[in-house]
Design a protein around this motif. Structure first.
Motif, PDB file in Angstrom:
ATOM      1  N   ILE A  88      -4.441   2.102 -14.648  1.00 51.33           N
ATOM      2  CA  ILE A  88      -3.618   0.919 -14.393  1.00 51.33           C
ATOM      3  C   ILE A  88      -2.237   1.477 -14.085  1.00 51.33           C
ATOM      4  O   ILE A  88      -1.716   2.318 -14.819  1.00 51.33           O
ATOM      5  CB  ILE A  88      -3.566   0.000 -15.631  1.00 51.33           C
ATOM      6  CG1 ILE A  88      -4.949  -0.564 -15.917  1.00 51.33           C
ATOM      7  CG2 ILE A  88      -2.543  -1.110 -15.414  1.00 51.33           C
ATOM      8  CD1 ILE A  88      -5.035  -1.334 -17.216  1.00 51.33           C
ATOM      9  N   MET A  89      -1.647   1.016 -12.993  1.00 50.23           N
ATOM     10  CA  MET A  89      -0.388   1.606 -12.538  1.00 50.23           C
ATOM     11  C   MET A  89       0.656   0.525 -12.310  1.00 50.23           C
ATOM     12  O   MET A  89       0.370  -0.508 -11.711  1.00 50.23           O
ATOM     13  CB  MET A  89      -0.636   2.366 -11.230  1.00 50.23           C
ATOM     14  CG  MET A  89       0.546   3.033 -10.643  1.00 50.23           C
ATOM     15  SD  MET A  89       0.006   3.959  -9.180  1.00 50.23           S
ATOM     16  CE  MET A  89       1.550   4.498  -8.553  1.00 50.23           C
ATOM     17  N   VAL A  90       1.865   0.779 -12.810  1.00 43.88           N
ATOM     18  CA  VAL A  90       3.002  -0.105 -12.564  1.00 43.88           C
ATOM     19  C   VAL A  90       4.098   0.755 -11.951  1.00 43.88           C
ATOM     20  O   VAL A  90       4.474   1.786 -12.512  1.00 43.88           O
ATOM     21  CB  VAL A  90       3.516  -0.760 -13.865  1.00 43.88           C
ATOM     22  CG1 VAL A  90       4.757  -1.596 -13.601  1.00 43.88           C
ATOM     23  CG2 VAL A  90       2.422  -1.592 -14.515  1.00 43.88           C
ATOM     24  N   VAL A  91       4.594   0.332 -10.799  1.00 39.31           N
ATOM     25  CA  VAL A  91       5.653   1.064 -10.114  1.00 39.31           C
ATOM     26  C   VAL A  91       6.827   0.112  -9.892  1.00 39.31           C
ATOM     27  O   VAL A  91       6.651  -0.982  -9.355  1.00 39.31           O
ATOM     28  CB  VAL A  91       5.180   1.619  -8.746  1.00 39.31           C
ATOM     29  CG1 VAL A  91       6.282   2.428  -8.083  1.00 39.31           C
ATOM     30  CG2 VAL A  91       3.928   2.447  -8.893  1.00 39.31           C
ATOM     31  N   VAL A  92       8.006   0.534 -10.324  1.00 37.69           N
ATOM     32  CA  VAL A  92       9.226  -0.255 -10.112  1.00 37.69           C
ATOM     33  C   VAL A  92      10.030   0.459  -9.035  1.00 37.69           C
ATOM     34  O   VAL A  92      10.328   1.655  -9.159  1.00 37.69           O
ATOM     35  CB  VAL A  92      10.047  -0.383 -11.413  1.00 37.69           C
ATOM     36  CG1 VAL A  92      11.340  -1.145 -11.157  1.00 37.69           C
ATOM     37  CG2 VAL A  92       9.214  -1.057 -12.497  1.00 37.69           C
ATOM     38  N   VAL A 137       0.850  -1.202   0.000  1.00 37.40           N
ATOM     39  CA  VAL A 137       0.000   0.000   0.000  1.00 37.40           C
ATOM     40  C   VAL A 137       0.882   1.246   0.000  1.00 37.40           C
ATOM     41  O   VAL A 137       0.651   2.184  -0.769  1.00 37.40           O
ATOM     42  CB  VAL A 137      -0.981  -0.015   1.189  1.00 37.40           C
ATOM     43  CG1 VAL A 137      -1.645   1.342   1.364  1.00 37.40           C
ATOM     44  CG2 VAL A 137      -2.029  -1.100   0.989  1.00 37.40           C
ATOM     45  N   ASN A 138       1.910   1.261   0.826  1.00 44.35           N
ATOM     46  CA  ASN A 138       2.801   2.419   0.875  1.00 44.35           C
ATOM     47  C   ASN A 138       3.510   2.652  -0.454  1.00 44.35           C
ATOM     48  O   ASN A 138       3.721   3.790  -0.860  1.00 44.35           O
ATOM     49  CB  ASN A 138       3.817   2.282   2.006  1.00 44.35           C
ATOM     50  CG  ASN A 138       3.214   2.662   3.333  1.00 44.35           C
ATOM     51  OD1 ASN A 138       2.715   3.761   3.493  1.00 44.35           O
ATOM     52  ND2 ASN A 138       3.246   1.755   4.288  1.00 44.35           N
ATOM     53  N   MET A 139       3.852   1.572  -1.156  1.00 44.39           N
ATOM     54  CA  MET A 139       4.512   1.731  -2.455  1.00 44.39           C
ATOM     55  C   MET A 139       3.585   2.413  -3.471  1.00 44.39           C
ATOM     56  O   MET A 139       4.011   3.317  -4.189  1.00 44.39           O
ATOM     57  CB  MET A 139       4.977   0.378  -2.991  1.00 44.39           C
ATOM     58  CG  MET A 139       6.196  -0.148  -2.303  1.00 44.39           C
ATOM     59  SD  MET A 139       6.668  -1.752  -2.979  1.00 44.39           S
ATOM     60  CE  MET A 139       8.401  -1.765  -2.583  1.00 44.39           C
ATOM     61  N   PHE A 140       2.336   1.994  -3.522  1.00 41.42           N
ATOM     62  CA  PHE A 140       1.422   2.609  -4.478  1.00 41.42           C
ATOM     63  C   PHE A 140       1.078   4.039  -4.082  1.00 41.42           C
ATOM     64  O   PHE A 140       0.993   4.923  -4.941  1.00 41.42           O
ATOM     65  CB  PHE A 140       0.166   1.763  -4.665  1.00 41.42           C
ATOM     66  CG  PHE A 140       0.387   0.619  -5.612  1.00 41.42           C
ATOM     67  CD1 PHE A 140       0.455   0.842  -6.976  1.00 41.42           C
ATOM     68  CD2 PHE A 140       0.560  -0.662  -5.136  1.00 41.42           C
ATOM     69  CE1 PHE A 140       0.684  -0.193  -7.860  1.00 41.42           C
ATOM     70  CE2 PHE A 140       0.794  -1.713  -6.014  1.00 41.42           C
ATOM     71  CZ  PHE A 140       0.860  -1.478  -7.382  1.00 41.42           C
ATOM     72  N   VAL A 141       0.902   4.286  -2.798  1.00 38.34           N
ATOM     73  CA  VAL A 141       0.597   5.654  -2.348  1.00 38.34           C
ATOM     74  C   VAL A 141       1.775   6.572  -2.660  1.00 38.34           C
ATOM     75  O   VAL A 141       1.597   7.652  -3.236  1.00 38.34           O
ATOM     76  CB  VAL A 141       0.239   5.671  -0.843  1.00 38.34           C
ATOM     77  CG1 VAL A 141       0.171   7.099  -0.315  1.00 38.34           C
ATOM     78  CG2 VAL A 141      -1.079   4.940  -0.605  1.00 38.34           C
ATOM     79  N   GLU A 142       2.980   6.145  -2.328  1.00 34.25           N
ATOM     80  CA  GLU A 142       4.153   6.978  -2.613  1.00 34.25           C
ATOM     81  C   GLU A 142       4.327   7.183  -4.119  1.00 34.25           C
ATOM     82  O   GLU A 142       4.655   8.281  -4.574  1.00 34.25           O
ATOM     83  CB  GLU A 142       5.421   6.369  -2.031  1.00 34.25           C
ATOM     84  CG  GLU A 142       6.642   7.246  -2.272  1.00 34.25           C
ATOM     85  CD  GLU A 142       7.936   6.635  -1.796  1.00 34.25           C
ATOM     86  OE1 GLU A 142       8.828   7.416  -1.410  1.00 34.25           O
ATOM     87  OE2 GLU A 142       8.077   5.397  -1.819  1.00 34.25           O
ATOM     88  N   GLY A 143       4.086   6.129  -4.901  1.00 32.06           N
ATOM     89  CA  GLY A 143       4.207   6.246  -6.349  1.00 32.06           C
ATOM     90  C   GLY A 143       3.299   7.323  -6.914  1.00 32.06           C
ATOM     91  O   GLY A 143       3.676   8.050  -7.841  1.00 32.06           O
ATOM     92  N   LEU A 144       2.102   7.453  -6.379  1.00 34.22           N
ATOM     93  CA  LEU A 144       1.189   8.517  -6.815  1.00 34.22           C
ATOM     94  C   LEU A 144       1.622   9.873  -6.280  1.00 34.22           C
ATOM     95  O   LEU A 144       1.593  10.876  -6.988  1.00 34.22           O
ATOM     96  CB  LEU A 144      -0.233   8.199  -6.364  1.00 34.22           C
ATOM     97  CG  LEU A 144      -0.920   7.067  -7.107  1.00 34.22           C
ATOM     98  CD1 LEU A 144      -2.178   6.630  -6.364  1.00 34.22           C
ATOM     99  CD2 LEU A 144      -1.244   7.479  -8.531  1.00 34.22           C
ATOM    100  N   GLN A 145       2.029   9.899  -5.021  1.00 30.76           N
ATOM    101  CA  GLN A 145       2.386  11.176  -4.403  1.00 30.76           C
ATOM    102  C   GLN A 145       3.615  11.812  -5.040  1.00 30.76           C
ATOM    103  O   GLN A 145       3.659  13.036  -5.188  1.00 30.76           O
ATOM    104  CB  GLN A 145       2.595  10.995  -2.897  1.00 30.76           C
ATOM    105  CG  GLN A 145       1.307  10.738  -2.159  1.00 30.76           C
ATOM    106  CD  GLN A 145       1.520  10.429  -0.689  1.00 30.76           C
ATOM    107  OE1 GLN A 145       2.616  10.051  -0.253  1.00 30.76           O
ATOM    108  NE2 GLN A 145       0.458  10.599   0.093  1.00 30.76           N
ATOM    109  N   VAL A 146       4.614  11.014  -5.433  1.00 26.75           N
ATOM    110  CA  VAL A 146       5.804  11.615  -6.042  1.00 26.75           C
ATOM    111  C   VAL A 146       5.497  12.200  -7.416  1.00 26.75           C
ATOM    112  O   VAL A 146       6.272  12.984  -7.944  1.00 26.75           O
ATOM    113  CB  VAL A 146       6.999  10.632  -6.125  1.00 26.75           C
ATOM    114  CG1 VAL A 146       7.449  10.194  -4.754  1.00 26.75           C
ATOM    115  CG2 VAL A 146       6.711   9.467  -7.034  1.00 26.75           C
ATOM    116  N   GLN A 147       4.350  11.841  -7.982  1.00 31.50           N
ATOM    117  CA  GLN A 147       3.904  12.425  -9.242  1.00 31.50           C
ATOM    118  C   GLN A 147       2.933  13.580  -9.005  1.00 31.50           C
ATOM    119  O   GLN A 147       2.263  14.036  -9.919  1.00 31.50           O
ATOM    120  CB  GLN A 147       3.222  11.358 -10.103  1.00 31.50           C
ATOM    121  CG  GLN A 147       4.171  10.265 -10.528  1.00 31.50           C
ATOM    122  CD  GLN A 147       3.483   9.325 -11.470  1.00 31.50           C
ATOM    123  OE1 GLN A 147       3.647   9.462 -12.673  1.00 31.50           O
ATOM    124  NE2 GLN A 147       2.691   8.410 -10.942  1.00 31.50           N
ATOM    125  N   SER A 148       2.831  14.023  -7.764  1.00 32.08           N
ATOM    126  CA  SER A 148       1.993  15.157  -7.352  1.00 32.08           C
ATOM    127  C   SER A 148       0.499  14.869  -7.389  1.00 32.08           C
ATOM    128  O   SER A 148      -0.308  15.786  -7.502  1.00 32.08           O
ATOM    129  CB  SER A 148       2.300  16.406  -8.191  1.00 32.08           C
ATOM    130  OG  SER A 148       3.657  16.765  -8.030  1.00 32.08           O
TER     131      SER A 148
END
Length: 129
Positions: free
Chosen positions: A113-117, A52-63
């Protein structure tokens, strides 16, 4: 049950059924949407999990503001957004590639659809992007 708050789901479905009782088709449609959203009825354990933290951070770093699921308010005039989650910055992981593909847009909200590496990093290190 450690990660999904079933009580929250049941309460939300009951509240919608009661609030929109004058329009049974709309009430049923909204209840069905809530039922399909069960993976997002997070418990505090889910909020503190790595995925959950990975997806939340992935969105937040993109503002993108990330709103806590099930904190919005439904009314006959629309949806009022709920509580924005505090910033997430993980100590040992850093996003290096984020891809988002728009799946659905109804002018009130968008679904992607979101992919975060992520990469593992030493605490305090910042990788070149």
């Amino acid at each position: 049950q450690d990660y999904i708050n079933e009580t929250l789901l049941n309460q939300t479905e009951s509240q919608i059924a009661s609030q929109f009782s004058s329009s049974p088709p709309l009430a049923q449609q909204l209840v069905n949407l809530v039922a399909q959203s069960f993976p997002f009825a997070w418990t505090s354990r889910a909020y503190n999990s790595l995925i959950v933290n990975m997806f939340v951070e992935g969105l937040q770093v993109q503002s993108y503001p990330v709103v806590a699921p099930f904190t919005e308010t439904l009314s006959t005039t629309g949806i009022t957004l709920g509580q924005t989650l505090p910033p997430v910055r993980m100590e040992y992981f850093q996003p290096v590639q984020i891809s988002m593909y728009p799946l659905y847009d109804n002018n009130q909200y968008q679904v992607y659809i979101m992919v975060v590496v992520y990469q593992f990093v030493q605490p305090g290190a910042v990788s070149p992007q």
